[in-house]
Design a protein around this motif. Structure first.
Motif, PDB file in Angstrom:
ATOM      1  N   THR A  87      -6.298   0.632   6.889  1.00  0.00           N
ATOM      2  CA  THR A  87      -7.827   0.788   6.629  1.00  0.00           C
ATOM      3  C   THR A  87      -8.247  -0.801   6.241  1.00  0.00           C
ATOM      4  OG1 THR A  87      -7.571   0.549   3.988  1.00  0.00           O
ATOM      5  CG2 THR A  87      -6.748   2.636   4.913  1.00  0.00           C
ATOM      6  N   THR A  88      -9.472  -0.593   5.898  1.00  0.00           N
ATOM      7  CA  THR A  88     -10.116  -1.946   5.984  1.00  0.00           C
ATOM      8  C   THR A  88      -9.472  -2.953   4.745  1.00  0.00           C
ATOM      9  OG1 THR A  88     -12.377  -0.765   6.330  1.00  0.00           O
ATOM     10  CG2 THR A  88     -12.499  -3.102   5.231  1.00  0.00           C
ATOM     11  N   ASN A  89      -8.922  -2.502   3.918  1.00  0.00           N
ATOM     12  CA  ASN A  89      -8.552  -3.017   2.628  1.00  0.00           C
ATOM     13  C   ASN A  89      -6.959  -3.177   2.540  1.00  0.00           C
ATOM     14  OD1 ASN A  89     -11.196  -3.477   1.835  1.00  0.00           O
ATOM     15  ND2 ASN A  89     -11.075  -1.649   0.696  1.00  0.00           N
ATOM     16  N   PHE A  90      -6.157  -2.203   3.174  1.00  0.00           N
ATOM     17  CA  PHE A  90      -4.938  -2.254   2.965  1.00  0.00           C
ATOM     18  C   PHE A  90      -4.230  -1.312   3.965  1.00  0.00           C
ATOM     19  CE2 PHE A  90      -6.795   1.546   0.754  1.00  0.00           C
ATOM     20  CZ  PHE A  90      -5.884   2.330   1.270  1.00  0.00           C
ATOM     21  N   HIS A  91      -2.722  -1.550   3.923  1.00  0.00           N
ATOM     22  CA  HIS A  91      -1.658  -0.762   4.846  1.00  0.00           C
ATOM     23  C   HIS A  91      -1.415   0.106   3.802  1.00  0.00           C
ATOM     24  CE1 HIS A  91      -2.165  -3.458   8.534  1.00  0.00           C
ATOM     25  NE2 HIS A  91      -1.811  -4.380   7.608  1.00  0.00           N
ATOM     26  N   LEU A  92      -1.237   1.342   4.637  1.00  0.00           N
ATOM     27  CA  LEU A  92      -0.391   2.556   3.834  1.00  0.00           C
ATOM     28  C   LEU A  92       0.817   3.106   4.582  1.00  0.00           C
ATOM     29  CD1 LEU A  92      -0.301   5.089   1.552  1.00  0.00           C
ATOM     30  CD2 LEU A  92      -1.758   6.204   3.022  1.00  0.00           C
ATOM     31  N   ILE A  93       1.881   3.062   3.948  1.00  0.00           N
ATOM     32  CA  ILE A  93       3.186   3.738   4.783  1.00  0.00           C
ATOM     33  C   ILE A  93       3.825   4.778   3.865  1.00  0.00           C
ATOM     34  CG2 ILE A  93       3.164   1.279   5.901  1.00  0.00           C
ATOM     35  CD1 ILE A  93       5.884   1.004   4.225  1.00  0.00           C
ATOM     36  N   ASN A  94       4.609   5.396   4.623  1.00  0.00           N
ATOM     37  CA  ASN A  94       5.546   6.344   3.816  1.00  0.00           C
ATOM     38  C   ASN A  94       6.966   5.938   4.362  1.00  0.00           C
ATOM     39  OD1 ASN A  94       5.975   8.659   1.746  1.00  0.00           O
ATOM     40  ND2 ASN A  94       7.011   9.409   3.684  1.00  0.00           N
ATOM     41  N   ILE A  95       7.890   5.937   3.394  1.00  0.00           N
ATOM     42  CA  ILE A  95       9.129   5.473   3.507  1.00  0.00           C
ATOM     43  C   ILE A  95      10.029   6.731   2.958  1.00  0.00           C
ATOM     44  CG2 ILE A  95      11.236   3.957   3.101  1.00  0.00           C
ATOM     45  CD1 ILE A  95       9.195   1.699   2.623  1.00  0.00           C
ATOM     46  N   THR A  96      10.852   7.239   3.663  1.00  0.00           N
ATOM     47  CA  THR A  96      11.793   8.421   3.291  1.00  0.00           C
ATOM     48  C   THR A  96      12.945   7.498   2.547  1.00  0.00           C
ATOM     49  OG1 THR A  96      11.145  10.225   4.807  1.00  0.00           O
ATOM     50  CG2 THR A  96      13.563  10.325   3.802  1.00  0.00           C
ATOM     51  N   VAL A  97      13.285   7.751   1.433  1.00  0.00           N
ATOM     52  CA  VAL A  97      14.462   7.153   0.552  1.00  0.00           C
ATOM     53  C   VAL A  97      15.327   8.186   0.598  1.00  0.00           C
ATOM     54  CG1 VAL A  97      15.058   5.923  -1.538  1.00  0.00           C
ATOM     55  CG2 VAL A  97      12.645   5.784  -0.740  1.00  0.00           C
ATOM     56  N   ASN A  98      16.642   7.823   1.005  1.00  0.00           N
ATOM     57  CA  ASN A  98      17.928   8.596   0.802  1.00  0.00           C
ATOM     58  C   ASN A  98      19.059   8.094   0.077  1.00  0.00           C
ATOM     59  OD1 ASN A  98      17.208  10.538   3.413  1.00  0.00           O
ATOM     60  ND2 ASN A  98      16.667   8.633   3.980  1.00  0.00           N
ATOM     61  N   CYS A  99      19.555   8.871  -0.620  1.00  0.00           N
ATOM     62  CA  CYS A  99      21.023   8.894  -1.183  1.00  0.00           C
ATOM     63  C   CYS A  99      21.789   9.818  -1.122  1.00  0.00           C
ATOM     64  CB  CYS A  99      20.789   8.526  -2.935  1.00  0.00           C
ATOM     65  SG  CYS A  99      22.095   8.113  -3.644  1.00  0.00           S
ATOM     66  N   ASP A 100      23.081   9.426  -0.156  1.00  0.00           N
ATOM     67  CA  ASP A 100      24.026  10.415   0.079  1.00  0.00           C
ATOM     68  C   ASP A 100      25.328  10.368  -0.942  1.00  0.00           C
ATOM     69  OD1 ASP A 100      22.402  11.289   2.097  1.00  0.00           O
ATOM     70  OD2 ASP A 100      23.654  10.347   3.606  1.00  0.00           O
ATOM     71  N   ASP A 111      10.086  11.149  -0.751  1.00  0.00           N
ATOM     72  CA  ASP A 111       9.045  10.308  -0.120  1.00  0.00           C
ATOM     73  C   ASP A 111       8.221   9.276  -1.026  1.00  0.00           C
ATOM     74  OD1 ASP A 111       9.030  11.350   2.709  1.00  0.00           O
ATOM     75  OD2 ASP A 111       8.544  13.205   1.704  1.00  0.00           O
ATOM     76  N   MET A 112       8.208   7.979  -0.531  1.00  0.00           N
ATOM     77  CA  MET A 112       7.796   6.978  -1.135  1.00  0.00           C
ATOM     78  C   MET A 112       6.354   6.480  -0.387  1.00  0.00           C
ATOM     79  SD  MET A 112       9.379   3.587  -2.844  1.00  0.00           S
ATOM     80  CE  MET A 112      10.191   3.132  -1.356  1.00  0.00           C
ATOM     81  N   LEU A 113       5.339   6.641  -1.132  1.00  0.00           N
ATOM     82  CA  LEU A 113       4.009   5.877  -0.470  1.00  0.00           C
ATOM     83  C   LEU A 113       3.927   4.439  -0.842  1.00  0.00           C
ATOM     84  CD1 LEU A 113       1.181   8.361  -1.253  1.00  0.00           C
ATOM     85  CD2 LEU A 113       2.593   8.181   0.974  1.00  0.00           C
ATOM     86  N   VAL A 114       3.798   3.606  -0.196  1.00  0.00           N
ATOM     87  CA  VAL A 114       3.515   1.998  -0.349  1.00  0.00           C
ATOM     88  C   VAL A 114       2.235   1.626   0.043  1.00  0.00           C
ATOM     89  CG1 VAL A 114       4.717  -0.246  -0.614  1.00  0.00           C
ATOM     90  CG2 VAL A 114       6.184   1.854  -0.376  1.00  0.00           C
ATOM     91  N   THR A 115       1.514   0.677  -0.592  1.00  0.00           N
ATOM     92  CA  THR A 115       0.443   0.054   0.073  1.00  0.00           C
ATOM     93  C   THR A 115       0.674  -1.519   0.022  1.00  0.00           C
ATOM     94  OG1 THR A 115      -0.812   0.326  -2.076  1.00  0.00           O
ATOM     95  CG2 THR A 115      -1.154   1.990  -0.431  1.00  0.00           C
ATOM     96  N   TYR A 116      -0.017  -2.225   0.942  1.00  0.00           N
ATOM     97  CA  TYR A 116       0.179  -3.708   1.185  1.00  0.00           C
ATOM     98  C   TYR A 116      -1.258  -4.183   1.350  1.00  0.00           C
ATOM     99  CZ  TYR A 116       4.848  -2.076   2.217  1.00  0.00           C
ATOM    100  OH  TYR A 116       6.147  -1.518   2.198  1.00  0.00           O
ATOM    101  N   ASP A 117      -1.547  -5.326   0.799  1.00  0.00           N
ATOM    102  CA  ASP A 117      -2.573  -6.252   1.203  1.00  0.00           C
ATOM    103  C   ASP A 117      -2.481  -6.736   2.433  1.00  0.00           C
ATOM    104  OD1 ASP A 117      -1.402  -8.659   0.856  1.00  0.00           O
ATOM    105  OD2 ASP A 117      -2.289  -8.904  -1.078  1.00  0.00           O
ATOM    106  N   LYS A 118      -3.733  -7.426   3.087  1.00  0.00           N
ATOM    107  CA  LYS A 118      -3.525  -7.728   4.297  1.00  0.00           C
ATOM    108  C   LYS A 118      -2.514  -8.949   4.389  1.00  0.00           C
ATOM    109  CE  LYS A 118      -6.224  -4.739   6.034  1.00  0.00           C
ATOM    110  NZ  LYS A 118      -6.102  -3.777   7.120  1.00  0.00           N
ATOM    111  N   MET A 119      -1.988  -9.635   3.359  1.00  0.00           N
ATOM    112  CA  MET A 119      -1.176 -10.618   3.339  1.00  0.00           C
ATOM    113  C   MET A 119       0.133 -10.111   3.446  1.00  0.00           C
ATOM    114  SD  MET A 119      -3.136 -13.429   3.061  1.00  0.00           S
ATOM    115  CE  MET A 119      -2.249 -14.827   2.479  1.00  0.00           C
ATOM    116  N   GLY A 120       0.324  -8.848   3.135  1.00  0.00           N
ATOM    117  CA  GLY A 120       1.592  -8.363   3.235  1.00  0.00           C
ATOM    118  C   GLY A 120       2.337  -8.128   1.799  1.00  0.00           C
ATOM    119  N   ASN A 121       1.426  -8.199   0.701  1.00  0.00           N
ATOM    120  CA  ASN A 121       2.147  -8.186  -0.755  1.00  0.00           C
ATOM    121  C   ASN A 121       1.822  -6.786  -0.847  1.00  0.00           C
ATOM    122  OD1 ASN A 121       2.511 -10.866  -1.116  1.00  0.00           O
ATOM    123  ND2 ASN A 121       0.410 -10.980  -1.006  1.00  0.00           N
ATOM    124  N   ILE A 122       2.797  -6.144  -1.626  1.00  0.00           N
ATOM    125  CA  ILE A 122       2.927  -4.820  -2.157  1.00  0.00           C
ATOM    126  C   ILE A 122       1.671  -4.637  -3.157  1.00  0.00           C
ATOM    127  CG2 ILE A 122       4.000  -3.062  -3.560  1.00  0.00           C
ATOM    128  CD1 ILE A 122       6.486  -3.796  -2.008  1.00  0.00           C
TER     129      ILE A 122
END
Length: 199
Positions: A87-100, A111-122
């Motif tokens: 987006t204009t202000n951030f990156h939005l991703i989804n990561i699937t977290v698994n524990c076997d 499912d874990m949503l994570v957002t980052y600023d344009k510098m790559g900080n969470i």
């Protein structure tokens, strides 16, 4: 309150930094206008990959939040890349977290949503749903672009029919705000021995 102290607020990661760019390239672009269930699927295996897509925590630890759900140790978890939106202000991703191999309980995926600023900080992250032998969740999407309602079912016992019997139910609304923060608002909790069957 989430602990983001692990991630330096004075990071020098730039949007064109090879490390952050390499991380983002692990995710396919989500090209639909509206979020739907496919945003939460692990992306397809690429021709250069022998196995399904995996995020190597040792390589990308700066960008993968650790959430100690189900008392799993960090070493027990592995991660799969799904999709990303810029987006204009951030990156939005989804990561699937698994524990076997959890120390306690049964294997699960989340499912874990994570957002980052344009510098790559969470900016923020949130577990939005978990699945497994005793866990099931459903997402209902709204007309708002970055908003949905999730219903999480947590069953007490494994029965001959999966997802049948007594369980707890949590219903909550998830909103990704314009500044990249993620709100997870509980709408209702049912913890009084509900018995149901999910087809």
């Amino acid at each position: 309150m989430k602990d983001l102290s692990y991630f330096s607020k004075e990071s020098t990661i730039m949007n064109n930094n090879p490390e952050f760019e390499s991380f983002l390239m692990q995710f396919d672009l989500f090209e639909k206008e509206q979020l739907d269930r496919s945003f939460f699927y692990a992306r397809e295996r690429r021709k250069t990959e022998i196995h399904g897509p995996v995020l190597y925590e040792s390589k990308y630890s700066s960008f993968i939040p650790y959430d100690s759900q189900c008392n799993c140790e960090k070493e027990e978890l592995y991660y799969q890349p799904c999709y990303q939106i810029e987006t204009t202000n951030f990156h939005l991703i989804n990561i699937t977290v698994n524990c076997d191999i959890p120390i306690e309980g049964l294997p699960f995926t989340s499912d874990m949503l994570v957002t980052y600023d344009k510098m790559g900080n969470i900016i923020d992250y949130e577990i939005v749903g978990s699945g497994g032998d005793l866990l099931y969740y459903n997402i209902e999407f709204s007309t708002e672009k970055y908003e949905f309602v999730c219903t999480q079912y947590s069953f007490y016992n494994i029965n001959s029919s999966p997802y049948t019997g007594k369980c707890d139910v949590s219903i909550y609304k998830v909103t990704i705000n314009d500044n990249g923060t993620i709100d997870k608002e509980i709408i209702r909790n049912y913890t009084d021995n509900i018995t149901l069957s999910i087809d």
